[in-house]
Design a protein around this motif. Structure first.
Motif, mmCIF file in Angstrom:
data_model
loop_
_atom_site.group_PDB
_atom_site.id
_atom_site.type_symbol
_atom_site.label_atom_id
_atom_site.label_comp_id
_atom_site.label_asym_id
_atom_site.label_seq_id
_atom_site.Cartn_x
_atom_site.Cartn_y
_atom_site.Cartn_z
ATOM 1 N N VAL A 191 0.824 -1.210 0.000
ATOM 2 C CA VAL A 191 0.000 0.000 0.000
ATOM 3 C C VAL A 191 0.858 1.259 0.000
ATOM 4 C CG1 VAL A 191 -1.854 -1.206 1.218
ATOM 5 C CG2 VAL A 191 -0.212 0.143 2.540
ATOM 6 N N GLY A 192 0.223 2.371 -0.356
ATOM 7 C CA GLY A 192 0.880 3.671 -0.428
ATOM 8 C C GLY A 192 0.098 4.541 -1.394
ATOM 9 N N VAL A 193 0.316 5.840 -1.340
ATOM 10 C CA VAL A 193 -0.428 6.755 -2.197
ATOM 11 C C VAL A 193 -0.025 6.560 -3.668
ATOM 12 C CG1 VAL A 193 -0.703 8.489 -0.378
ATOM 13 C CG2 VAL A 193 1.276 8.606 -1.905
ATOM 14 N N ASN A 194 -0.873 7.068 -4.590
ATOM 15 C CA ASN A 194 -0.519 7.032 -6.015
ATOM 16 C C ASN A 194 0.844 7.680 -6.219
ATOM 17 O OD1 ASN A 194 -3.927 7.676 -7.003
ATOM 18 N ND2 ASN A 194 -2.857 5.742 -7.012
ATOM 19 N N GLY A 195 1.736 6.960 -6.927
ATOM 20 C CA GLY A 195 3.060 7.512 -7.212
ATOM 21 C C GLY A 195 4.114 7.162 -6.178
#
Length: 519
Positions: free
Chosen positions: A35-39
């Motif tokens: 997981v992680g934000v877009n980019g």
């Protein structure tokens, strides 16, 4: 047992550092959510551990004989292959073993050396075991079971794979990957292009998967149901959390709050010491005390708060004039291409309606939208179109020029309206595009970042009707929550194709269940 070890992985792209000295291990039977934000670099990391990209520095070490399965969206399917023939290729490694066993049997018929014969017998026994435990003698049955679970059987077993649409192609690749049953599955947003029923099937499949997988998905409910470990990428680092996504969020937020409190306490202490030193360093009577405090300050291990992704996303749509009461009226419409996909449809869309279009893939939800928009003609029937409609259309698949930058894409789109450079940059920033990505080529952006560029066009164009075909695909939770908020507040009419009930249920006042529309 460790299946994969990543040591000191460092990687940059276009002078932007993505990973800084990250290390981790992947163990047997782990169901990992990445997981992680877009980019943040999720897909980049997946490509590196699948060996389709090479890091700048560091080691990626797989245990010997571990079979890895990664779905390459750009894989060549092969000319002239039917769907059934293509899926049978998923078992090539078993067919090769069978061929080896046939050769061994031929050698055994002419063998007179007992020691050699025993070796042949031992090897054929191993091969038979592998074939048996991998259901080799039930291949066609297994193909049909998995294909039915994901809806591929509806395409037709004899259909040429090169005639498939983008969404159908993606589903075929996913079925092929699952049939291979690798020791480690690498899944990058597998629920894209799947409807609710197929997502539920895949969810059950992964819950019961007796091997390891690493999953990227922005469908939080799906991830919660299938994962037992979370790897979180943030600020070029990777952190491991035991448990599902909800547990990760609780632990992550608790750790972040504790760190923030400790940071604030330390900052107060530092300021107090610095004030004392400044006041007392020059006085003979207190100089030694001030120097002692300075030494203590110099030795202090400073707590650092790393900068998190604090970009504020704003998807507020510009709204135009009031349209007529009736937006669209479908009279005995039959949709399809060469063959009908639907019964005659009599449907009405009125101003202010917010309609979710749901149902299994294969009916043609995208085809229905394109028919309403007059992009393709109905096979029969008539569509009455209201007056004063300003339509914003988000396509499931966009054929944009991926060799230009988001800045150029938006500036060219608004060129007739004389939008300023500042307006273009500000519009992209509101959609969550970081400064370094505005001038990066579209092909180098993540799927979520590309989707935000496409949304940017619609958001900044006055509309009174939104026609959105799977707009949540690729969007991270933060962007998805903001899109949901903005659609709730939108005063115009919405037609929304979406497979996530938790997204559309708070927005719509009507549901078109396409199961009822099928021929």
């Amino acid at each position: 047992m460790s299946l994969l070890e990543v040591k000191n992985l460092t990687h940059s792209f276009k002078e932007k550092e993505i990973f800084d000295d990250i290390s981790f291990k992947v163990f047997e039977n782990e169901h990992i959510g990445l997981v992680g934000v877009n980019g943040a670099g999720k897909s980049t990391l997946m490509k590196m551990i699948s060996k389709t990209e090479t890091p700048d520095d560091g080691d990626i070490i797989w245990t010997n004989n571990v079979r890895i399965g990664y779905m390459d969206q750009h894989a060549e399917l092969g000319k002239g292959l039917s769907i059934m023939d293509y899926l049978k290729k998923s078992f090539n490694w078993l067919y090769e073993l069978e061929n080896e066993m046939v050769v061994l049997y031929e050698k055994m018929s002419d063998c007179s050396d007992e020691q050699v014969m025993n070796k042949y017998l031992e090897r054929t026994g191993v091969i038979q075991d592998i074939l048996y435990h991998n259901n080799f003698y039930e291949i066609e049955s297994e193909i049909k079971k998995v294909s039915t679970g994901l809806g591929v059987h509806t395409f037709g077993w004899d259909k040429d794979v090169n005639e498939l649409s983008g969404g159908q192609r993606t589903k075929l690749l996913l079925v092929s990957l699952l049939l291979k049953k690798p020791d480690v599955l690498l899944l990058d947003e597998p629920t894209n292009y799947l409807d609710e029923g197929h997502i539920e099937w895949l969810q059950e499949y992964l819950k019961n998967y007796d091997k390891t997988f690493i999953l990227i998905s922005h469908d939080i409910s799906f991830m919660n149901n299938v994962t037992n470990v979370i790897y979180h990428i943030e600020n070029k680092k990777l952190t491991r959390y035991k448990g599902d996504y909800e547990n990760f969020k609780k632990v992550y937020e608790l750790e972040r709050d504790k760190l923030k409190s400790s940071f604030e306490r330390q900052q107060k202490e530092i300021k107090k010491m610095e004030t004392f030193i400044a006041k007392n360093i020059a006085r003979a009577s207190t100089s030694s005390m001030a120097k002692s405090r300075q030494k203590k300050l110099d030795k202090m291990e400073r707590i650092e708060i790393t900068k998190t992704d604090d970009i504020k996303i704003n998807f507020t749509f510009e709204e135009s004039r009031q349209p007529s009461k009736i937006i669209y009226e479908l009279e005995n419409i039959v949709i399809g291409y060469d063959n009908p996909l639907s019964i005659p449809l009599n449907l009405k869309v009125e101003n202010g309606d917010k309609i979710a279009i749901i149902g299994t893939n294969g009916f043609g939800k995208s085809t229905l939208l394109k028919t309403i928009l007059n992009i393709i003609k109905p096979l029969s029937g008539n569509i009455k179109v209201g007056q004063y409609l300003d339509v914003g259309y988000f396509k499931q698949e966009e054929n944009e020029n991926l060799d230009i930058t988001p800045y150029d894409e938006i500036y060219n789109y608004f060129s007739d309206n004389k939008k300023t450079q500042q307006y273009v940059r500000m519009s992209l920033a509101k959609c969550g595009l970081k400064r370094e990505n505005v001038l990066n080529k579209m092909k180098n952006l993540s799927g979520g970042e590309q989707a935000k560029v496409r949304l940017c066009k619609i958001i900044n164009t006055p509309t009174n009707v939104l026609i959105l075909d799977e707009p949540t695909n690729h969007l991270d939770k933060k962007a998805k929550d903001e899109l949901q908020r903005s659609l709730k507040e939108y005063k115009g009419t919405i037609l929304l194709v979406c497979h996530e009930p938790e997204f559309y249920e708070g927005i719509v006042n009507k549901i078109w269940d396409c199961e009822k529309f099928k021929v």
